[in-house]
Each structure stands twice: as C-alpha cells, then as structure tokens.
Design a protein around this motif. Sequence first.
Motif, PDB file in Angstrom:
ATOM      1  N   THR A 295      -3.880   6.396   0.504  1.00 19.95           N
ATOM      2  CA  THR A 295      -5.294   6.019   0.506  1.00 19.95           C
ATOM      3  C   THR A 295      -6.035   6.756   1.617  1.00 19.95           C
ATOM      4  OG1 THR A 295      -5.156   4.221   2.115  1.00 19.95           O
ATOM      5  CG2 THR A 295      -4.598   3.679  -0.176  1.00 19.95           C
ATOM      6  N   PRO A 296      -7.348   6.942   1.453  1.00 18.88           N
ATOM      7  CA  PRO A 296      -8.127   7.556   2.528  1.00 18.88           C
ATOM      8  C   PRO A 296      -8.035   6.796   3.853  1.00 18.88           C
ATOM      9  CG  PRO A 296      -9.366   7.628   0.498  1.00 18.88           C
ATOM     10  CD  PRO A 296      -8.152   6.784   0.223  1.00 18.88           C
ATOM     11  N   HIS A 297      -7.952   5.459   3.791  1.00 19.95           N
ATOM     12  CA  HIS A 297      -7.886   4.745   5.073  1.00 19.95           C
ATOM     13  C   HIS A 297      -6.565   4.994   5.782  1.00 19.95           C
ATOM     14  CE1 HIS A 297      -7.262   1.754   1.743  1.00 19.95           C
ATOM     15  NE2 HIS A 297      -6.225   1.341   2.459  1.00 19.95           N
TER      16      HIS A 297
ATOM     17  N   GLN B 264       0.581  17.452   2.069  1.00 22.71           N
ATOM     18  CA  GLN B 264       0.652  18.913   2.090  1.00 22.71           C
ATOM     19  C   GLN B 264       1.811  19.450   1.249  1.00 22.71           C
ATOM     20  OE1 GLN B 264       0.662  19.310   6.499  1.00 22.71           O
ATOM     21  NE2 GLN B 264      -0.945  20.826   6.196  1.00 22.71           N
ATOM     22  N   ASP B 265       2.976  18.805   1.353  1.00 23.75           N
ATOM     23  CA  ASP B 265       4.154  19.376   0.681  1.00 23.75           C
ATOM     24  C   ASP B 265       4.425  18.776  -0.697  1.00 23.75           C
ATOM     25  OD1 ASP B 265       5.491  16.932   1.064  1.00 23.75           O
ATOM     26  OD2 ASP B 265       6.733  17.670   2.716  1.00 23.75           O
ATOM     27  N   GLY B 266       3.530  17.901  -1.184  1.00 21.62           N
ATOM     28  CA  GLY B 266       3.662  17.365  -2.535  1.00 21.62           C
ATOM     29  C   GLY B 266       4.513  16.118  -2.645  1.00 21.62           C
ATOM     30  N   THR B 267       5.050  15.633  -1.525  1.00 23.35           N
ATOM     31  CA  THR B 267       5.784  14.369  -1.546  1.00 23.35           C
ATOM     32  C   THR B 267       4.859  13.260  -2.021  1.00 23.35           C
ATOM     33  OG1 THR B 267       7.229  15.079   0.247  1.00 23.35           O
ATOM     34  CG2 THR B 267       7.051  12.702  -0.129  1.00 23.35           C
ATOM     35  N   ILE B 268       3.643  13.228  -1.467  1.00 22.61           N
ATOM     36  CA  ILE B 268       2.586  12.314  -1.915  1.00 22.61           C
ATOM     37  C   ILE B 268       1.709  13.106  -2.870  1.00 22.61           C
ATOM     38  CG2 ILE B 268       0.589  10.953  -1.187  1.00 22.61           C
ATOM     39  CD1 ILE B 268       2.077  10.668   1.569  1.00 22.61           C
ATOM     40  N   ASP B 269       1.625  12.665  -4.118  1.00 22.16           N
ATOM     41  CA  ASP B 269       0.946  13.488  -5.118  1.00 22.16           C
ATOM     42  C   ASP B 269      -0.325  12.879  -5.691  1.00 22.16           C
ATOM     43  OD1 ASP B 269       2.483  11.599  -6.506  1.00 22.16           O
ATOM     44  OD2 ASP B 269       3.933  13.083  -7.186  1.00 22.16           O
ATOM     45  N   MET B 270      -0.727  11.710  -5.176  1.00 23.56           N
ATOM     46  CA  MET B 270      -1.981  11.098  -5.634  1.00 23.56           C
ATOM     47  C   MET B 270      -2.739  10.506  -4.457  1.00 23.56           C
ATOM     48  SD  MET B 270      -0.834   9.072  -9.106  1.00 23.56           S
ATOM     49  CE  MET B 270       0.885   8.751  -8.689  1.00 23.56           C
ATOM     50  N   ILE B 271      -4.037  10.674  -4.465  1.00 19.88           N
ATOM     51  CA  ILE B 271      -4.918   9.941  -3.547  1.00 19.88           C
ATOM     52  C   ILE B 271      -5.630   8.877  -4.363  1.00 19.88           C
ATOM     53  CG2 ILE B 271      -7.021  10.101  -2.165  1.00 19.88           C
ATOM     54  CD1 ILE B 271      -6.053  12.869  -1.255  1.00 19.88           C
ATOM     55  N   VAL B 272      -5.521   7.637  -3.917  1.00 24.69           N
ATOM     56  CA  VAL B 272      -6.153   6.500  -4.586  1.00 24.69           C
ATOM     57  C   VAL B 272      -6.906   5.697  -3.533  1.00 24.69           C
ATOM     58  CG1 VAL B 272      -4.251   6.393  -6.246  1.00 24.69           C
ATOM     59  CG2 VAL B 272      -4.235   4.890  -4.243  1.00 24.69           C
ATOM     60  N   THR B 273      -7.768   4.794  -3.981  1.00 24.97           N
ATOM     61  CA  THR B 273      -8.534   4.023  -2.997  1.00 24.97           C
ATOM     62  C   THR B 273      -7.926   2.665  -2.680  1.00 24.97           C
ATOM     63  OG1 THR B 273      -9.942   2.962  -4.662  1.00 24.97           O
ATOM     64  CG2 THR B 273     -10.690   5.086  -3.769  1.00 24.97           C
ATOM     65  N   ASP B 274      -7.182   2.078  -3.625  1.00 23.90           N
ATOM     66  CA  ASP B 274      -6.845   0.654  -3.534  1.00 23.90           C
ATOM     67  C   ASP B 274      -8.129  -0.144  -3.283  1.00 23.90           C
ATOM     68  OD1 ASP B 274      -5.503  -1.760  -3.452  1.00 23.90           O
ATOM     69  OD2 ASP B 274      -4.654  -1.462  -1.456  1.00 23.90           O
ATOM     70  N   HIS B 275      -9.185   0.231  -4.005  1.00 23.87           N
ATOM     71  CA  HIS B 275     -10.507  -0.418  -3.901  1.00 23.87           C
ATOM     72  C   HIS B 275     -10.341  -1.928  -3.979  1.00 23.87           C
ATOM     73  CE1 HIS B 275     -14.855  -0.858  -4.585  1.00 23.87           C
ATOM     74  NE2 HIS B 275     -14.571  -1.657  -5.609  1.00 23.87           N
ATOM     75  N   ALA B 276     -10.596  -2.599  -2.853  1.00 25.93           N
ATOM     76  CA  ALA B 276     -10.317  -4.040  -2.742  1.00 25.93           C
ATOM     77  C   ALA B 276     -11.544  -4.769  -2.190  1.00 25.93           C
ATOM     78  CB  ALA B 276      -9.115  -4.272  -1.838  1.00 25.93           C
TER      79      ALA B 276
END
Length: 421
Positions: free
Chosen positions: A256-258, A294-306
Amino acid sequence: MLLIRGGRVIDPVREVDEIMDVMIEGSQIVETGKALKVPADAEVIDATGLVVAPGLMDAHVHFRDPGLTYKEDIETGAAAAARGGFTTVVCMANTKPVVDNLETLSYVQEKGEQTPIHVLQAAAITKGLQGKELVDMEALADAGAAGFTDDGIPLMDEKLLVQAMEQAKALGLPLAFHEEDPALMSEPGVHKGKVAEQIGYGGAARAAEDVMVARDCMLALHTGASVCIQHISSKNSVELVRLAKMLGADVHAEATPHHFTLTEEAVLKYGTLARMNPPLRTEEDRQAIIKGIQDGTIDMIVTDHAPHSEEEKAKPMAQAPSGITGLETSLALGIYSLVEPGYITLMDLMKLMSKNPAEFYRMVPGSVEPEAPADLVIFGEKEQWTVDHFASKATNSPFKGWTLPGKVHYTICAGKIAYKG
C-alpha cells in the motif's frame, strides 16, 4: 466520439511510451497515432503535457456496502476511485452481511453496474468469515466472484486453508490473505517497537505477519494455488515472498502507499489516522518494501481503501478502527514515494497499478491500442495538487494537507468521462 490529443501515452502492456493521439468511439479505442483527423462530432481533450495511461485497478478496497454505508457506499466509493484514476476495483467481502452467498454478491454486482467504473467483488473464503466452513466456492465463482478472501481476519485452520487452495486452483481463481496471527499481537494497529513503547501501547510484532506468510507461501507451493499476500508490511515477509517465488510458488504480494511512504513515527504525528492493520513499521521495513517493489517480489500496489467516520477515528488508539481512505491519493503517492526518488519508472508504476492486478484477477489488462476498452486515466505526472477534500464519504487520511504530484484530470471508463478534475 472522443479524441485525446497529444498526450504522453504510457502503455504497460505494450511497453509504449510516446506522444500520440487516442481516438475513442463508443466504449472502445478505435485508433492511435500522430495528428489524427478530428471528426466533426468528436469531443476533443487536449492532453498536451499530460500522461495518458490505462485506467488504474485497485485490487483491494472496502466500500462498506451492504451494512456499513455510513462509512462509504458503492456510489461514493466508485466516485473516490474515479477521482483517483481507477476504472476497476475489487471489493473485499467483510461487509454486513458478509459476501459469502449469491444474494449479497448479486447485490454488490448490480449496484456496481450503476456506477461509472467497473466494481468487482471478491467472495469470502469461509462462511461469515468465521474460519470454520468454506463457502460454496464453485457457485460464487460461477456467479462472477473475482476471487476469494477473508480479508481483515486471518485463516487459522490449516486443513481448511489447504481445501480452499485446492478448490480455488480447480476453479482457476486467486486467493488473497490477511496475514496477522492474533496470538502474536498485544494490540493491533501500531508496530510493536519504540513508538508503541513511547505511547504505552502493546503493538503488533512482525512475527504476527511473518509466521502466517511463511505458512501460506509454503502451502501455496504445495497446492499450486494462486495466492496474494495482502498489504505486506514486514521486511521478513518480503524476503519470504521472494523465496517462495524463487521456489516456484504462484505467490504475489500487495504493497500500500501508506506502507511505502510512512513509518511508525507517523503515529506520533497523526494519531489514529496512522493506525493500520498491519501497522506502519520501521524505515528498514519501508525500504525492504521498496526493494521488493523494485525487484518484482511485490507486484501490485493497492490502497486497502478503508473508510471510517470521524467519530470512530476520534476514539483512543485502542478503540479506534484501523485503516485509511486511500483511493484518491494512491497514484500521487506512487509518484511521490517511488517514481520521483528514482526507485522505479512511471512505466513500472503503471504495471503495478494496472497490468499486474488485472492479470492476477484473471482479466485482460488495459492497454492503449485499437480495439481495447476505452478505460483510461489522464494525469499530470509532475503537476502539484493539495489533498484538501475527498469524493469518499470518509476523510480518515494522514495525507490531508499534503501537496503531491500526479493530479488526475480525467478518468474515462467504457468511453465515458467518469471523472473530470
């Protein structure tokens, strides 16, 4: 007809980054190229100096509908999404009633169809999120559930978990897991570290996440299921996902961005607005998340908009709910925290926020090319804007008052303008 003139087209599917025009007719892109002729009946959007990209996809949102609509509802959630540049979202199942049955799934789908964006719904893994009995996964899949998740609650029964993985694999749908072992948390929402000690709060240790991630990565490897580790926060968990991928597991991870922007120190400044599950952790964890991106281990950015009400967030730390409203600041924070410091490119960001989430949820990812759906976002990459109001019902964000890059000018979904800023 709609002609988008002279924008910088960034297409993460074709890996195109060039100035061109985009012609839309009906719900489809019909032509791209230089200096396209303007049909007499066409509306023209001058995108000079702006980025034109596939509409963003948020694979992890809470629209609180049904049952908790004082926080958010499907209409206001969709409006927040459109304002943030999103044309597709996947709603989590922890509503009231829980999305563990065909009737509630159908309710969300029908209401979502009335909004200007694509609202998808994940079904629960277990009935009532109780962790005791699997839902009718086949019936829910047939009815259009995007995938399965008990998000908000960890699944503690390993035997049931393996059954869920095996069924989801047979159905060709993914699973997403909230990884926090309650037995290893003194109090949720704040990292068990120096800030928790400073405010006299029990906190949640990394171990609560790490042990669950290790278990689920290995079970994913064992079953062959397609699994997402939700809102990863621990440096150790990033390493575990990296290992699982190396071993051949179909494991993915969200950030998440936070979690890639803030640390536990934010709790001292923003109070309950910085209370998250899992919590904001240390700078070392934040940097590990960025390295994973950067290396693709984490492949999605989501918000968990809560989204939560002001009254709820005004309660003391131990009683306040966790989470923030995130749809309207996500793209901007991706640019601010990842692109501007040089960690990733804008093309990379579009993969993380559009292409990869779509592929994980078995969808054809958005592209800026003829015959593709006309789902687009138009934004100024470096254009500054201030976070001072929200389309969401909720305002629970530590980013209120921040000035950020990445102002969204238009969100276009199925050829129609869903948001104009």
